[in-house]
Design a protein around this motif. Structure first.
Motif, PDB file in Angstrom:
ATOM      1  N   LEU A 172       0.829  -1.201   0.000  1.00  0.00           N
ATOM      2  CA  LEU A 172       0.000   0.000   0.000  1.00  0.00           C
ATOM      3  C   LEU A 172       0.867   1.256   0.000  1.00  0.00           C
ATOM      4  CD1 LEU A 172      -2.533  -1.137   2.767  1.00  0.00           C
ATOM      5  CD2 LEU A 172      -2.714  -1.452   0.281  1.00  0.00           C
ATOM      6  N   PRO A 196      -5.447   4.451  -3.541  1.00  0.00           N
ATOM      7  CA  PRO A 196      -5.657   3.060  -3.967  1.00  0.00           C
ATOM      8  C   PRO A 196      -7.082   2.879  -4.483  1.00  0.00           C
ATOM      9  CG  PRO A 196      -4.798   3.174  -1.717  1.00  0.00           C
ATOM     10  CD  PRO A 196      -5.138   4.561  -2.127  1.00  0.00           C
ATOM     11  N   VAL A 243      -8.120   3.079   1.526  1.00  0.00           N
ATOM     12  CA  VAL A 243      -7.981   1.627   1.411  1.00  0.00           C
ATOM     13  C   VAL A 243      -9.355   0.980   1.600  1.00  0.00           C
ATOM     14  CG1 VAL A 243      -6.906  -0.451   2.381  1.00  0.00           C
ATOM     15  CG2 VAL A 243      -5.595   1.680   2.238  1.00  0.00           C
TER      16      VAL A 243
END
Length: 139
Positions: free
Chosen positions: A7, A79, A129
């Motif tokens: 990440l 993301p 996320v």
């Protein structure tokens, strides 16, 4: 072969790690800052003033290891196109973790019973996320 999530938090990695330690009981197993690297990054790769940002970190959530970084610290990238699935043994644990992750998040599917799980919910946390929290079905 082993696939592991990595990440990128664009300058918020330390904040994310602290958050995941608090709400998920994550354990940071490795952390290296850009200033600690044996060689500096090439000119223009890293945003100015980012030397104390995290170049690489690893953390454990339960039995899973996740890697993370501040990336180039230039911001703008979030993301998308995936979620991390967090499987827990009980509906109560699923509700507790979902509520903790939901603070400051965007809930896509509120936690509740489904045909495939006694408790399931989906959200995107404050760092962008995606998480799917699922209680394992009773045997």
């Amino acid at each position: 072969m082993h696939v592991q999530p990595y990440l990128f938090f664009q300058g918020r990695c330390e904040e994310a790690l602290d958050y995941y330690q608090k709400v998920l009981g994550a354990e940071v197993t490795m952390l290296m800052r850009f200033e600690d690297a044996p060689e500096p990054p090439p000119p223009g790769v890293l945003a100015p003033g980012s030397e104390r940002k995290i170049m690489h970190a690893s953390f454990r959530v339960g039995d899973s290891e996740i890697m993370a970084s501040d990336g180039d610290c230039k911001g703008g990238v979030h993301p998308q196109g995936f979620s991390l699935s967090l499987s827990v043994p009980t509906p109560q644990e699923a509700q507790r973790l979902f509520a903790a992750l939901a603070e400051g998040s965007q809930v896509q599917m509120p936690i509740g019973p489904t045909f495939f799980s006694p408790m399931f919910g989906m959200l995107t946390d404050r760092f962008g996320v995606g998480w799917m929290v699922v209680a394992e079905p009773a045997a």
